[in-house]
Design an enzyme around this catalytic site. Structure first.
Site, mmCIF file in Angstrom:
data_model
loop_
_atom_site.group_PDB
_atom_site.id
_atom_site.type_symbol
_atom_site.label_atom_id
_atom_site.label_comp_id
_atom_site.label_asym_id
_atom_site.label_seq_id
_atom_site.Cartn_x
_atom_site.Cartn_y
_atom_site.Cartn_z
ATOM 1 C CG ASP A 270 -41.335 7.993 -3.669
ATOM 2 O OD1 ASP A 270 -41.064 8.471 -2.548
ATOM 3 O OD2 ASP A 270 -40.735 7.015 -4.144
ATOM 4 C CG HIS A 316 -35.530 -4.630 -0.463
ATOM 5 N ND1 HIS A 316 -34.407 -4.859 -1.229
ATOM 6 C CD2 HIS A 316 -35.810 -3.317 -0.603
ATOM 7 C CE1 HIS A 316 -34.034 -3.725 -1.792
ATOM 8 N NE2 HIS A 316 -34.859 -2.786 -1.431
HETATM 9 C C1 SAM Z 1 -35.441 1.705 -2.419
HETATM 10 S S1 SAM Z 1 -36.323 3.026 -3.110
HETATM 11 C C2 SAM Z 1 -37.043 2.235 -4.522
HETATM 12 C C3 SAM Z 1 -37.326 3.198 -5.626
HETATM 13 C C4 SAM Z 1 -37.843 2.591 -6.941
HETATM 14 N N1 SAM Z 1 -39.051 1.828 -6.771
HETATM 15 C C5 SAM Z 1 -36.780 1.753 -7.599
HETATM 16 O O1 SAM Z 1 -37.011 0.574 -7.835
HETATM 17 O O2 SAM Z 1 -35.692 2.271 -7.884
HETATM 18 C C6 SAM Z 1 -37.689 3.155 -1.997
HETATM 19 C C7 SAM Z 1 -38.635 4.284 -2.318
HETATM 20 O O3 SAM Z 1 -39.747 4.248 -1.395
HETATM 21 C C8 SAM Z 1 -40.108 5.575 -1.115
HETATM 22 N N2 SAM Z 1 -40.879 5.617 0.130
HETATM 23 C C9 SAM Z 1 -40.452 5.416 1.389
HETATM 24 N N3 SAM Z 1 -41.452 5.522 2.269
HETATM 25 C C10 SAM Z 1 -42.576 5.785 1.538
HETATM 26 C C11 SAM Z 1 -43.954 5.972 1.873
HETATM 27 N N4 SAM Z 1 -44.364 5.884 3.132
HETATM 28 N N5 SAM Z 1 -44.812 6.211 0.872
HETATM 29 C C12 SAM Z 1 -44.392 6.277 -0.412
HETATM 30 N N6 SAM Z 1 -43.098 6.102 -0.806
HETATM 31 C C13 SAM Z 1 -42.210 5.866 0.169
HETATM 32 C C14 SAM Z 1 -38.765 6.291 -1.021
HETATM 33 O O4 SAM Z 1 -38.905 7.686 -1.141
HETATM 34 C C15 SAM Z 1 -38.009 5.658 -2.170
HETATM 35 O O5 SAM Z 1 -38.181 6.359 -3.374
#
Ligand code: SAM
Length: 415
Positions: A270, A316
């Site tokens: 992440d 999504h």
């Molecule tokens: C909706 S959350 C989903 C978290 C987890 N996979 C879950 O199912 O609970 C989206 C995640 O994507 C991460 N994220 C957003 N942009 C990102 C990037 N460019 N690279 C890596 N992670 C990213 C956010 O920090 C967040 O933890």
């Protein structure tokens, strides 16, 4: 709903359904009901009962009043919840005894007459109760507000953050149309920023922490429960395999899987500030099997020996333009036979599931649109996305675990 639907017929229908649900409620001994634990026939009766009672409500309210309630009621209720959250009212009400408005106003440091007005409105929605005139006590809902860390993160995030974003949906469309960019959204209008939301969060640690807490809490609420991921895929078949949890937040999905499958190892990827939080909170016994890697998923995937890559609630958040890039950065790293497991919405066709359940999925879709220009996808949308990412990417299987909002899509690269 047909406008002239027979009210008496609906009322008759309610009887049998209510009997089934009421028998289940009788088994909960007065505790907060967890419908997740209900048998499939009770679940089905409950879903139908909600749809039928909503139809009765709609008919007996009438179109004009209903429209007024929908417009004003939802706005005022959201603002009231935000007020209750901000002034920590629920935390100041004793768990098992009433408190007078006067004492509550003093404890919370707010004006008594405003407190009465806000709470008496909330009470009409079942949030708090007034057992004797002039005193307030908890209901199941208000208790959750005061007591449950997930609900506090949830209400805080949605009422202080998302509330403003969603309200800017028309402004964003007027300004940018159907933009695929994460910098041209309701979020950007609401917070007057050119940053995408996740980047903005990096500069607002308290908001980021609350959001990570919300994601973690969602994962233990019935419809989003991690059990659906843990039980919805054949993890045991991986033996002592390796799993990469892309965008895995503070690692809650990997932790749940690691606890259920002691031979598996995990890499949680992440953004740097998120994995730092996860690494700090990781329970000691799991440290040998779960590692954290700061990684922007728009850069090439460095872990090339994994058996499964998970994208849970990631695609999504992004329009096709960017979801394709996430996949393109991952696919070249997948070894022969490796699987991609996507857990995300799979929108059913209109009217295929109970109305109120369909409303939930479509509500999340609009949250994604207003926050990120992301979207929930139906099967055709997913197939289109995969085809854009690589003609070799093959969808093997889709499954929607019972009671889960999200579905599991299993894919692999054809040789
Ligand atoms: C909706 S959350 C989903 C978290 C987890 N996979 C879950 O199912 O609970 C989206 C995640 O994507 C991460 N994220 C957003 N942009 C990102 C990037 N460019 N690279 C890596 N992670 C990213 C956010 O920090 C967040 O933890």
């Amino acid at each position: 709903m047909a406008p002239l639907q027979n009210l008496e017929q609906l009322a008759d229908e309610i009887q049998g359904l209510a009997k089934t649900v009421s028998a289940f409620l009788g088994t909960t001994n007065g505790s907060i009901p967890n419908f997740d634990a209900a048998a499939p026939d009770v679940q089905a009766a409950r879903q139908k009962l909600r749809d039928v009672s909503k139809a009765i409500y709609d008919i007996t309210t009438g179109p004009r009043e209903r429209l007024i309630n929908l417009t004003t009621g939802s706005t005022v209720l959201s603002a009231s919840l935000r007020w209750i959250y901000q002034f920590r009212i629920a935390q100041s009400v004793p768990l098992d005894a009433p408190i007078t408005f006067t004492a509550l106003a003093t404890a919370a440091g707010v004006d008594e007459s405003q407190l009465k007005r806000v709470l008496r409105y909330a009470i009409t929605h079942g949030i708090f109760t007034e057992p004797t005139v002039g005193s307030v006590a908890h209901t199941s809902e208000s208790k959750l507000l005061g007591n449950d860390p997930f609900m506090q993160n949830y209400i805080g995030h949605y009422s202080e953050h998302s509330f403003h974003i969603v309200s800017k949906m028309p402004e964003a469309t007027a300004k940018w149309g159907a933009s695929p960019e994460t910098t041209e959204t309701g979020f950007n209008v609401a917070f007057d920023t050119e940053m995408p939301m996740f980047k903005y969060m990096q500069n607002h640690p308290a908001k980021a922490k609350r959001f990570a807490g919300l994601m973690q809490g969602m994962a233990s609420s019935p419809r989003y429960h991690l059990r659906h991921l843990v039980e919805g895929y054949d993890w045991a078949a991986l033996g002592n395999g390796k799993v990469v949890d892309i965008g895995g937040s503070a690692g809650h999905a990997s932790i749940a899987l690691a606890n259920a499958y002691p031979s598996l190892t995990f890499v949680v990827e992440d953004l740097p500030h998120v994995v730092a939080q996860g690494a700090e909170a990781l329970p000691e016994p799991l440290k040998s099997r779960i590692s954290f890697l700061p990684l922007d998923f728009f850069t090439p995937q460095p872990v090339k020996d994994a058996d499964v890559y998970i994208l849970r609630q990631i695609c999504h958040d992004w329009s096709d333009k960017y979801a394709v890039k996430i996949l393109e950065n991952l696919l070249p790293a997948m070894k022969k036979g490796a699987k991609l497991v996507i857990m995300d919405g799979l929108i059913p066709p209109p009217n295929a599931i109970p109305k109120l359940d369909e409303a939930q999925v479509r509500m999340v879709d609009l949250v994604m649109m207003t926050h990120f220009n992301g979207k929930e996808r139906d099967l055709e949308d997913w197939k289109g996305l995969f085809a854009q990412a690589s003609p070799k990417l093959k969808l093997l299987n889709t499954k929607t675990p019972a009671g889960s909002v999200y579905s599991i899509l299993e894919l692999e690269m054809e040789e």
